[in-house]
Design a protein around this motif. Structure first.
Motif, short mmCIF file in Angstrom:
data_model
loop_
_atom_site.label_atom_id
_atom_site.label_comp_id
_atom_site.label_asym_id
_atom_site.label_seq_id
_atom_site.Cartn_x
_atom_site.Cartn_y
_atom_site.Cartn_z
N SER A 82 41.43 44.63 54.07
CA SER A 82 40.85 43.26 53.60
C SER A 82 41.54 42.70 52.12
CB SER A 82 40.09 42.36 53.77
OG SER A 82 39.09 42.98 53.48
N LYS A 83 42.54 42.10 51.15
CA LYS A 83 42.57 42.05 50.47
C LYS A 83 41.97 40.55 49.24
CE LYS A 83 45.78 45.34 50.57
NZ LYS A 83 47.70 45.37 50.18
N SER A 84 41.33 39.75 48.84
CA SER A 84 41.36 38.83 48.23
C SER A 84 41.23 39.12 46.96
CB SER A 84 39.95 38.48 48.60
OG SER A 84 39.02 39.14 48.68
N ILE A 85 41.30 37.59 46.35
CA ILE A 85 41.17 37.64 45.16
C ILE A 85 40.23 36.75 44.93
CG2 ILE A 85 42.72 36.45 43.43
CD1 ILE A 85 44.83 37.51 43.87
N TRP A 86 39.45 37.20 43.33
CA TRP A 86 38.11 36.28 43.22
C TRP A 86 38.37 35.27 42.13
CZ3 TRP A 86 34.29 35.28 46.66
CH2 TRP A 86 33.28 36.36 48.22
N ARG A 191 39.93 42.66 45.09
CA ARG A 191 39.00 43.01 46.14
C ARG A 191 39.93 43.36 47.72
NH1 ARG A 191 33.82 39.93 46.06
NH2 ARG A 191 33.15 39.72 43.91
N VAL A 192 39.43 45.17 47.78
CA VAL A 192 39.84 45.19 48.59
C VAL A 192 38.70 46.32 50.26
CG1 VAL A 192 41.48 47.41 49.83
CG2 VAL A 192 42.51 46.29 47.90
N ASN A 193 38.52 45.03 50.58
CA ASN A 193 37.75 45.66 51.78
C ASN A 193 36.33 44.96 50.71
OD1 ASN A 193 38.91 45.97 54.03
ND2 ASN A 193 38.88 48.57 53.40
N GLY A 194 36.47 44.19 50.26
CA GLY A 194 35.40 43.45 49.58
C GLY A 194 34.75 44.59 48.27
N ASP A 195 36.02 45.62 47.66
CA ASP A 195 35.85 46.09 46.93
C ASP A 195 35.78 46.27 45.74
OD1 ASP A 195 33.32 48.18 47.84
OD2 ASP A 195 34.74 49.22 48.97
#
Length: 842
Positions: A82-86, A191-195
């Motif tokens: 899972s990929k995300s931008i914070w 972040r990838v997988n929350g990391d």
């Protein structure tokens, strides 16, 4: 059994619509009995999978399956990461006002002048009169004549002029200071997988301050950028910082202290504002300056640009960890210092540029290896540290003179740490050694051992919820003075207080080479008790012995560094902490008591009595057997019984040999911090009480000398006073004196007869101080939508300052010099500040 699994998965291929899986006990039993066991799954469940037209596109936990592998009868389901931008940030803005704290008391009753032919006479600026021992202000009026130094005319006796009463001019150089600051901080993460894989940050800030001295403005700008990449146990990060400061007037040469001195010494009958014309600058005396003229358009300036860039590589493994850091630092300072034409002792004016460049490179490495033990109660590790620093500093004066310094230093250490953690008892030991080597020391040192140990006992029988901790350390280390440090201010020691106006530093130390490293041996011991982690009581003993300490000395007109003295600093600290939580209310309190004594134990031959800071006639010094930084100056002559000797004229006699007259080290210092939280409000208080220690009040001495102090005004009509002491024939003194007899020259009165700064011991005063350092009230509120939190705080610093000392704040330093504690010669006052900060997180 593998074909059975494919049959179970067939609906995912046959239908494009979402299908909820049918999960029953029979189904789960069938899965568990299959030889293809599921080994990895994300998340850690196999019960809620959302199906669509793509195979395992996503389940009810919002993930996609990247691939499925089956090996040796074990199936792995590998999800896509899972990929995300914070993104987040914070904006701060603040405003602060400042007002000067305690000031020396001045007299406003008596005008410029002196006794003459048995009467008190006003003497104007054209006479060059420096004293304020003239007639009372209320006995004078103006004559209305055309007088260059006052638009109202000259002063004459009341009843003989135009009837306009004499004015009292304030001549104040202080104002209410103000500062406005802003800062913006932005942070982002991928972040990838929350990391976090990639992190970036940017911080920008600025502040503008109109200082408490008129015609002075300080500005500051800063920028920080960070970037970090992480993958599994490895991270690579970089940082860049930029700081730029600009001041209207640098104070390396005591310029602002001189302005302050001129303002205090100006007679109450002289108007500095009227006489500050740039075309014809006029001061009240030829041995003084007009502070308004010194401050206005003087061309002085200070600009500093400080840049650092660093790169860090870090890896954290199961047993082996390391971190390597490289950084480079550039510091550029540009100063323009001087006095305008017409200044006292510089009638033609003087101006000088001073440029300083520092270049530093640092390579720092740390590594640790955890040692496995069969017993899990034991842990151990080996740690290694190494640093290499290359420091270069260059100073260019426009006169011209150039100084250049360089040092390459190596610092390394090896340590072994072993700990035991049981149910009730914890213990640990740290054994190691360091080395220090550089190209500026005479000899390198490759064996500097250190050791530390502790024992902690919890849940003591009969003392539930208590723990006791005992710890101790032994440490040896070497260090050198940084090559970027300037000692030019030590040239002030060439001048007496009366010659201080001639101080204009253009000399630096000749070299930092061919010296022994300063050697330190330190012992500490700590005993700590705690109850339920709410109340803690501790006591610590410390003892540090320093050998071959380095100080600057004046030798053949040069400033030279020498290994001069050894000294020992020992003392103890007692402290307590208490915390309490109940519902929305909580409080945290700390109290500490510290006392220490620093004493000179050894002085190199020929250097006993070496001045550290101050003036030729009064200074702090290195004297064997006394406290480090003892105050040395003149004292009264005393007999064998320590009684003051009185001369034939009834006034005390002075011993021409300088003596130790004061000790600036306090008997103890107590600090208390209180924090109270209730719901969204928080209140912080910081108190400090410093008991003991002494100051030489040279400011009062000079104000007395020139007749500008409140004390000299209140007592100048004293007659028939008998000083306590003995005459030279050993008989008690019975000779009455007048403090200010108009029938004798002004130079022979009570305050002028001993010279410009009087008798040093007469102006040694207690430096006790009780201060409320900080009061801070803050409020935090969570916000919806785009803003996450709003924080508002109002605060005050130095709100309370209570001291028996008669000068400014006893914590202020002479010309901002190190090693000058205990000396006050027109030290600038401290300020009390009031401010408000608003912070918004988004």
């Amino acid at each position: 059994m593998k074909p059975l699994l494919m049959v179970l998965l067939l609906p995912a291929f046959a239908y494009s619509q979402e299908v909820k899986p049918v999960i029953s006990n029979d189904y789960l039993t069938l899965i568990r009995s299959d030889s293809s066991q599921i080994k990895h799954f994300w998340p850690d469940t196999s019960t809620s999978i959302r199906l669509s037209h793509q195979l395992f596109y996503q389940d009810y936990y919002k993930f996609r399956v990247r691939k499925i592998t089956v090996r040796r009868g074990v199936m792995d389901i590998h999800p896509y990461g899972s990929k995300s931008i914070w993104f987040g940030g914070q904006f701060n803005t603040g405003v602060e006002i400042k007002r000067v704290n305690q000031l020396p008391a001045l007299q406003t009753q008596f005008v410029q002048g002196r006794s003459q032919n048995g009467a008190l006479v006003w003497r104007g600026a054209e006479t060059g009169e420096p004293f304020s021992y003239g007639p009372a202000l209320h006995t004078l009026e103006y004559d209305g004549s055309n007088y260059a130094y006052d638009k109202n005319g000259k002063l004459v006796a009341a009843g003989t002029g135009n009837g306009q009463a004499a004015s009292s001019y304030p001549n104040n150089i202080f104002r209410t200071a103000s500062m406005f600051s802003q800062s913006l901080r932005l942070q982002g993460q991928y972040r990838v997988n929350g990391d976090p894989r990639l992190s970036a940050g940017l911080k920008m800030g600025q502040s503008t301050e109109n200082t408490f001295i008129r015609n002075n403005k300080n500005t500051s700008r800063n920028l920080t950028a960070t970037l970090e990449f992480r993958k599994k146990w490895t991270s690579l990060s970089g940082m860049y910082t930029l700081l730029r400061d600009e001041f209207s007037n640098p104070n390396r040469n005591g310029f602002l202290n001189r302005v302050y001195q001129d303002a205090l010494l100006t007679p109450v009958s002289f108007d500095n504002a009227h006489n500050a014309s740039p075309n014809a600058p006029q001061a009240y005396s030829t041995v003084a300056d007009n502070p308004d003229y010194l401050l206005a358009n003087n061309g002085n300036r200070f600009v500093q640009t400080h840049q650092t860039v660093s790169l860090m590589l870090e890896r954290k493994g199961r047993r082996f960890n390391y971190k390597i850091t490289q950084s480079m630092e550039h510091l550029n300072q540009q100063r323009r210092e001087g006095y305008l034409p017409g200044s006292a002792f510089f009638p033609a004016g003087i101006s000088m540029a001073r440029n300083k460049k520092d270049r530093n490179y640092l390579l720092d490495g740390n590594a640790s290896f955890d040692i496995p033990f069969y017993n899990s109660d034991f842990t151990g590790s080996v740690k290694v540290h190494y640093s290499y620093r290359d420091s270069r500093s260059g100073i260019d004066y426009s006169i011209p003179t150039t100084y250049s310094y360089q040092r390459s230093a190596h610092d390394a250490s090896l340590s072994y740490i072993n700990e035991y953690r049981g149910d009730q008892l914890n213990a640990g030991v740290n054994l190691g050694s360091k080395l220090y080597a550089s190209n500026t020391t005479i000899a390198d040192n490759y064996f500097l051992p250190n050791a530390a140990a502790y024992i902690r006992w919890e849940d003591i029988p009969g003392l539930d919820y208590w723990y006791v901790k005992i710890s101790g350390t032994y440490n040896r280390f070497n260090n050198e003075l940084p090559v970027s440090r300037s000692f030019s201010q030590n040239s002030l020691l060439q001048y007496t207080t009366q010659q201080a106006y001639q101080f204009f530093p253009v000399m630096e130390v000749s070299s930092f080479d061919k010296l022994n490293a300063v050697r330190h041996t330190e012992y500490t011991g700590l005993l700590e008790f705690s109850y339920n982690y709410k109340f803690t009581l501790y006591g610590e003993l410390f003892n540090r012995k320093t050998m071959d300490d380095i100080f600057p000395v004046l030798s053949n007109g040069n400033l030279v560094l020498q290994n001069i003295a050894g000294h020992r600093n020992k003392g103890f600290e007692l402290g307590a902490t208490f915390s309490h939580h109940q519902g929305d209310f909580s409080t945290y309190n700390t109290l500490s008591y510290v006392t220490y004594n620093s004493r000179i134990t050894d002085v190199k031959a020929g250097y006993d009595g070496t001045p550290m800071a101050g003036f030729a006639n009064i200074h702090t010094a290195i004297i064997k057997g006394t406290a480090l930084g003892s105050i040395v100056g003149t004292d009264y002559q005393r007999d064998a019984s320590n009684q003051v000797m009185i001369g034939k004229d009834g006034f005390p006699l002075v011993n021409p040999t300088p003596q130790v007259i004061g000790n600036p080290i306090p008997a103890f210092t107590m600090k208390m911090a209180n924090t109270v939280n209730w719901k969204k409000l928080s209140l912080d208080l910081l108190w400090e009480w410093k008991k003991g220690g002494q100051m030489w009040n040279g400011t009062q001495a000079v104000l007395d000398y020139y007749g500008r102090s409140a004390g000299s005004a209140a007592l100048r009509q004293t007659t028939g006073y008998v000083f306590n002491g003995v005459l030279e024939d050993k008989q008690p003194n019975t000779i009455p004196v007048s403090f200010y007899d108009v029938n004798v020259p002004v130079e022979q009165n009570r305050w002028t007869r001993y010279g410009h700064s009087g008798v040093g011991s007469a102006y040694i005063q207690k430096a006790d101080v009780l201060r409320l350092n900080t009061v801070n009230l803050s409020f935090k509120q969570r916000l919806k939508k785009y803003s996450q939190q709003l924080a508002i705080s109002v605060y005050a610093h130095n709100l309370i300052l209570y001291t028996p000392y008669k000068g400014a704040d006893p914590n202020q330093l002479l010309y901002d010099q190190p090693n000058a504690a205990g000396l006050d010669y027109f030290n600038l006052p401290s300020v009390k500040s009031f401010g408000c900060n608003i912070s918004i997180q988004f």
